[in-house]
Design a protein around this motif. Structure first.
Motif, PDB file in Angstrom:
ATOM      1  N   SER A   1       0.832  -1.205   0.000  1.00 38.75           N
ATOM      2  CA  SER A   1       0.000   0.000   0.000  1.00 38.75           C
ATOM      3  C   SER A   1       0.863   1.250   0.000  1.00 38.75           C
ATOM      4  O   SER A   1       1.875   1.315   0.701  1.00 38.75           O
ATOM      5  N   HIS A   2       0.453   2.240  -0.781  1.00 35.00           N
ATOM      6  CA  HIS A   2       1.209   3.498  -0.792  1.00 35.00           C
ATOM      7  C   HIS A   2       1.063   4.229   0.541  1.00 35.00           C
ATOM      8  O   HIS A   2       1.807   5.155   0.831  1.00 35.00           O
ATOM      9  N   MET A   3       0.088   3.787   1.349  1.00 39.80           N
ATOM     10  CA  MET A   3      -0.088   4.353   2.685  1.00 39.80           C
ATOM     11  C   MET A   3       0.771   3.613   3.706  1.00 39.80           C
ATOM     12  O   MET A   3       0.814   3.986   4.867  1.00 39.80           O
TER      13      MET A   3
ATOM     14  N   TYR B   1      -4.790   2.932  -7.879  1.00 38.21           N
ATOM     15  CA  TYR B   1      -4.398   4.331  -7.999  1.00 38.21           C
ATOM     16  C   TYR B   1      -5.200   5.180  -7.016  1.00 38.21           C
ATOM     17  O   TYR B   1      -6.406   5.016  -6.884  1.00 38.21           O
ATOM     18  N   CYS B   2      -4.499   6.092  -6.332  1.00 36.80           N
ATOM     19  CA  CYS B   2      -5.150   6.947  -5.342  1.00 36.80           C
ATOM     20  C   CYS B   2      -5.278   8.350  -5.899  1.00 36.80           C
ATOM     21  O   CYS B   2      -4.275   9.010  -6.172  1.00 36.80           O
ATOM     22  N   GLU B   3      -6.513   8.789  -6.068  1.00 36.85           N
ATOM     23  CA  GLU B   3      -6.716  10.107  -6.653  1.00 36.85           C
ATOM     24  C   GLU B   3      -6.330  11.231  -5.696  1.00 36.85           C
ATOM     25  O   GLU B   3      -5.997  12.321  -6.132  1.00 36.85           O
ATOM     26  N   GLN B   4      -6.393  10.943  -4.419  1.00 34.69           N
ATOM     27  CA  GLN B   4      -6.041  11.962  -3.430  1.00 34.69           C
ATOM     28  C   GLN B   4      -4.591  12.404  -3.564  1.00 34.69           C
ATOM     29  O   GLN B   4      -4.295  13.583  -3.476  1.00 34.69           O
ATOM     30  N   CYS B   5      -3.714  11.481  -3.732  1.00 38.25           N
ATOM     31  CA  CYS B   5      -2.296  11.863  -3.735  1.00 38.25           C
ATOM     32  C   CYS B   5      -1.585  11.503  -5.031  1.00 38.25           C
ATOM     33  O   CYS B   5      -0.413  11.820  -5.195  1.00 38.25           O
ATOM     34  N   GLY B   6      -2.269  10.865  -5.959  1.00 34.04           N
ATOM     35  CA  GLY B   6      -1.646  10.555  -7.239  1.00 34.04           C
ATOM     36  C   GLY B   6      -0.662   9.404  -7.171  1.00 34.04           C
ATOM     37  O   GLY B   6       0.012   9.096  -8.142  1.00 34.04           O
TER      38      GLY B   6
HETATM   39 ZN   LIG Z   1      -3.193   8.308  -1.414  1.00 29.83          ZN
END
Ligand SMILES: [Zn+2]
Length: 75
Positions: free
Chosen positions: A8-10, A26-31
């Protein structure tokens, strides 16, 4: 059965029984996006994937990786 292992990118690993479409990773919040590490059908296979320095990931504690593997695979 193989499980797909994602980073996870988190922060943190998770698995999925099916491959996950990129649009869900893909996470739109942080790209940023989560990424597929590989597939493993047992603990030995998972260890091989997660205990290499081949991936340019954040480092996780050995204890975290060990726990993750034991939770996700029975043997
Ligand atoms: Zn994110």
């Amino acid at each position: 059965m193989d499980k797909y292992i994602y980073d996870s990118h988190m922060g943190g690993y998770y698995t999925s029984d099916e491959p996950i479409d990129f649009e869900w990773l893909y996470c739109e919040q942080c790209g940023d996006s989560d990424w597929l590490i590989g597939q493993a059908s047992n603990r030995a296979g998972a260890k091989e994937l997660l205990w290499t320095d081949e991936y340019d990931n954040e480092d996780y504690e050995d204890s975290y990786i060990k726990e993750f593997i034991e939770e996700e695979w029975d043997e």
